[in-house]
Scaffold this active site. Structure first.
Site, PDB file in Angstrom:
ATOM      1  CE  LYS A   1      40.595   9.344  52.380  1.00 44.13           C
ATOM      2  NZ  LYS A   1      40.664   8.951  50.951  1.00 44.13           N
TER       3      LYS A   1
ATOM      4  CD  GLU B   1      45.797  15.539  47.274  1.00 41.28           C
ATOM      5  OE1 GLU B   1      44.818  15.692  48.030  1.00 41.28           O
ATOM      6  OE2 GLU B   1      45.688  15.100  46.109  1.00 41.28           O
TER       7      GLU B   1
ATOM      8  CG  HIS C   1      39.775  46.664  43.868  1.00 40.13           C
ATOM      9  ND1 HIS C   1      39.694  48.025  44.057  1.00 40.13           N
ATOM     10  CD2 HIS C   1      40.097  46.488  42.554  1.00 40.13           C
ATOM     11  CE1 HIS C   1      39.938  48.647  42.915  1.00 40.13           C
ATOM     12  NE2 HIS C   1      40.193  47.734  41.987  1.00 40.13           N
TER      13      HIS C   1
END
Length: 549
Positions: free
Chosen positions: A514, A355, A386
Site C-alpha cells: 500500500k 492473514e 473435475h
C-alpha cells in the site's frame, strides 16, 4: 501469553521422534489395527455437527504428544487471555474480542476497566431498528420508493465475511437483492451499478477509518453515479449508511451520522462479520437469523473455552494441522465444502488463516525456524473433483483436506443430494485407502483384457492412498450451525498461532504494498518516463504509459 519457541520444547523433540516412527505407517494399517478407530477419532457438537478426524495419519499417542506441546506452550492461558480482554495483539496494543460480539450470555467482558457488552448490545439494537425499517419498506428513498437493492462497499474483512455468509444463508434471504463491491478495479463497481436503480438502492460503506483507498474510491464513484440522477446532495443521506468510527468523515460524505454503525479497535477486520460489518447480513436474512448466527458462534466459543483439550474440536483440528505442516512438510490445506451455497467459505478462510498466521517473526521479534501458517485454498465439491483432485489423489504433494457437507439439503431435487453426498463419502475413502496394483490388475483380468497389456496401463491407475482428511458433517446449514462452523475455524487459527508463538491478530504484511502504491500513484499522472525504481518496475510503468497513450 508465554513467548516460547515451540521447537525448543521437550514436546516438540518427542513429536519429531514420534514422526520418525509414524512416517511410513499408513491410514489403512491404522484402521486395520483398530476396529473402533472411528469412535475414538470423531466427536459431535450439539448433535448438529460431526467431526471425523479418523482418516488422519495419527494415533492416540500422536494426539497425546501434540496435547503436551499445547500445554507447554500454555494454550489454556492464551485462551483465557483472549476471552478476558487482555491485549494479546501486542503490536497494535489491542484486545481481541470478536467473541464479545456474539456473547449471548451478556456476562461482562472488560477492556481497560470497562464492560464492553452495553455498547455491543446498543449497536445491535441500532442495527435491528435500521434493518427493520429497510426490510419492511418503511424507509423510503428520495423519490418515495422502498429499497430493493443493497450494495455493500468494503474490502478484506469488510467484504469477504458478509459476502460468504449471505451466500451460505441464501435459503433464508428476503426480498432484498444484495451486491458486494470490493476491488478498486472500476469494472467491479461499474458492473454492479448497471444492475441497480438509484431510486431504490442503499449503499453501505464499510470502512472503520473511512479512509481505506479501495473502499472510498468505490464509495465516491457510487455517490457520483447516484447524484447524476438524484441531483441534490441532501438525498445522499437516504441512500447511504456507514459502518465506521470516523463520524467527521462520514458526515462530510453526506451520510447522516445517525446511520453510522460503530465497531471497536478490538474487532479485527477478518473477524468483523459479527459486528456492524454484518449489517448486510442482517439486511439479507433478517435480524433474528443474524442473532442465530451469533448464538451458534457463541456456543462454539463456550465449547472452545471450557472443553478439555482432548475433546476440544478447534484444538484437535489445530494440532493435526501443526502435525502435517511442521512434521510431514505439508504446505497447504484444502477446504472443500460439498454445498454450493458455501462456495465462498474457502476464500473467506484463505484470508482468515493466511492473514492471521502468515508470519515469519515470532512474538519475541525473532525469525522462526519452523513452519507457521499453511496456504489455504479450495472450491465446492463436486466441481473440484473435475479440476484439482487429480493432484491430491496422485500428485507428489501431501494436501490435507477438510471435507464439509450438510446431511439435509435446502434443495431436495430428485436424487441430487444423494449423488453429492455419495461423492463426499467416496472421496475421503479413496484418499485414505487408495487402490492397489493387485486390485487394478484383477479388474483388468475380470474384464478379459490381455495380460500383456497390463504394464502399459496399470501403474497409472494405482492410487497410493494415505492422503489425510477431516470430514465435517453438519445436520443442516442453518444460521446457528454456520455460526458454530465459522467459530470452529476461527479458534483453530488462534490455537495454531498461540502454539507457534506468533501474533495472529495483526497484519503488517499488507502495509508495504500500500505504501509503495501511494508513492507510485502520482507518477502515473503524466507521460514522463520513470527511472526512480528498479529496472523491472521502471520498465513496467513505462510500458503502461506507452500503451495507454
Amino acid at each position: 501469553m508465554k513467548n516460547i519457541n515451540p521447537t525448543q520444547t521437550s514436546a516438540w523433540q518427542a513429536l519429531q521422534k514420534h514422526y520418525d516412527e509414524m512416517k511410513d505407517v499408513t491410514i489403512a494399517e491404522l484402521f486395520a489395527n483398530d476396529s473402533d478407530r472411528f469412535a475414538k477419532f470423531s466427536a459431535t457438537f450439539d448433535d448438529l455437527m460431526l467431526v471425523d478426524f479418523s482418516k488422519n495419519r495419527i494415533t492416540e499417542e500422536t494426539l497425546a504428544k501434540l496435547q503436551d506441546l499445547a500445554k507447554l506452550q500454555d494454550l489454556a492461558g492464551a485462551i483465557k487471555s483472549m476471552f478476558s480482554g487482555e491485549k494479546i495483539n501486542r503490536t497494535e496494543d489491542r484486545a481481541v474480542l470478536h467473541v464479545a460480539l456474539r456473547n449471548r450470555s451478556n456476562t461482562p467482558i472488560i477492556v481497560d476497566g470497562k464492560d464492553v457488552m452495553p455498547e455491543v448490545n446498543a449497536v445491535l439494537e441500532k442495527m435491528k431498528t435500521f434493518s427493520q425499517a429497510i426490510i419492511s419498506g418503511q424507509w423510503k428513498g428520495y423519490t418515495g420508493k422502498a429499497i430493493t437493492d443493497v450494495v455493500n462497499i468494503g474490502i478484506g474483512g469488510s467484504d469477504l465475511g458478509p459476502f460468504m455468509v449471505t451466500e451460505a444463508l441464501r435459503p433464508y434471504k428476503n426480498h432484498l437483492t444484495m451486491h458486494f463491491v470490493s476491488n478498486v478495479d472500476g469494472t467491479h463497481i461499474a458492473e454492479v451499478l448497471k444492475k441497480v436503480n438509484p431510486e431504490t438502492t442503499l449503499f453501505l460503506v464499510a470502512s472503520k477509518t473511512f479512509t481505506t483507498q479501495e473502499t472510498m474510491t468505490n464509495a465516491h464513484s457510487a455517490r457520483d453515479w447516484f447524484l447524476k440522477t438524484a441531483g441534490d446532495e441532501k438525498h445522499v443521506a437516504k441512500h447511504f449508511a456507514a459502518l465506521s468510527t470516523n463520524a467527521k468523515a462520514v458526515g462530510e460524505f453526506g451520510i447522516d451520522t445517525a446511520n453510522m454503525f460503530e465497531f471497536w479497535d478490538w474487532v479485527g477486520g477478518r473477524y468483523s462479520l459479527w459486528s456492524a460489518i454484518g449489517l448486510s447480513i442482517i439486511l439479507s436474512v433478517g435480524f433474528d437469523n443474524f442473532v442465530e448466527l451469533l448464538s451458534g458462534a457463541h456456543a462454539m466459543d463456550k465449547h472452545f473455552s471450557t472443553t478439555p483439550a482432548e475433546k476440544n474440536l478447534p484444538i484437535l483440528l489445530a494440532l493435526i494441522g501443526i502435525w502435517y505442516n511442521n512434521f510431514f512438510g505439508a504446505e497447504t490445506e484444502a477446504i472443500l465444502p460439498y454445498d454450493q451455497y458455501m462456495h465462498r467459505f474457502a476464500a473467506y478462510f484463505q484470508q482468515g488463516n493466511m492473514e492471521s498466521n502468515g508470519k515469519y517473526v515470532d512474538r519475541n521479534g525473532n525469525a522462526v525456524d519452523y513452519q507457521t501458517g499453511p496456504i489455504i485454498w479450495g472450491e465446492p465439491g463436486t466441481n473440484g473433483q473435475h479440476a484439482f483432485y487429480q493432484l491430491i489423489h496422485q500428485g507428489t504433494k501431501m494436501v490435507p483436506c477438510d471435507f464439509i457437507a450438510p446431511a439435509i439439503t435446502h434443495n431436495p431435487l430428485s436424487d441430487h443430494h444423494q449423488k453429492l453426498l455419495s461423492n463426499f463419502f467416496a472421496q475421503t475413502e479413496a484418499l485414505a485407502f487408495g487402490k492397489s496394483r493387485e486390485v487394478v490388475e484383477q479388474e483388468y483380468r475380470d474384464q478379459g483384457k490381455d495380460p500383456a497389456q497390463l504394464e502399459h496401463v496399470v501403474p497409472f491407475k494405482v492410487f497410493e492412498g494415505n492422503r489425510p482428511t477431516n470430514s465435517i458433517l453438519l445436520r443442516e446449514i442453518t444460521p446457528f450451525s454456520l455460526g458454530a462452523l465459522i467459530a470452529l475455524y476461527e479458534h483453530k487459527i488462534f490455537t495454531q498461532g498461540a502454539i507457534l508463538n506468533i501474533f495472529t491478530f495483526d497484519q503488517w504484511g499488507v502495509e508495504l504494498g500500500k505504501q509503495l502504491a501511494n508513492r507510485i500513484l502520482p507518477e502515473l499522472g503524466d507521460d514522463k518516463a520513470i527511472s526512480s525504481h528498479d529496472s523491472s518496475t521502471n520498465g513496467l510503468i513505462n510500458r503502461y504509459k506507452a500503451w495507454r497513450a
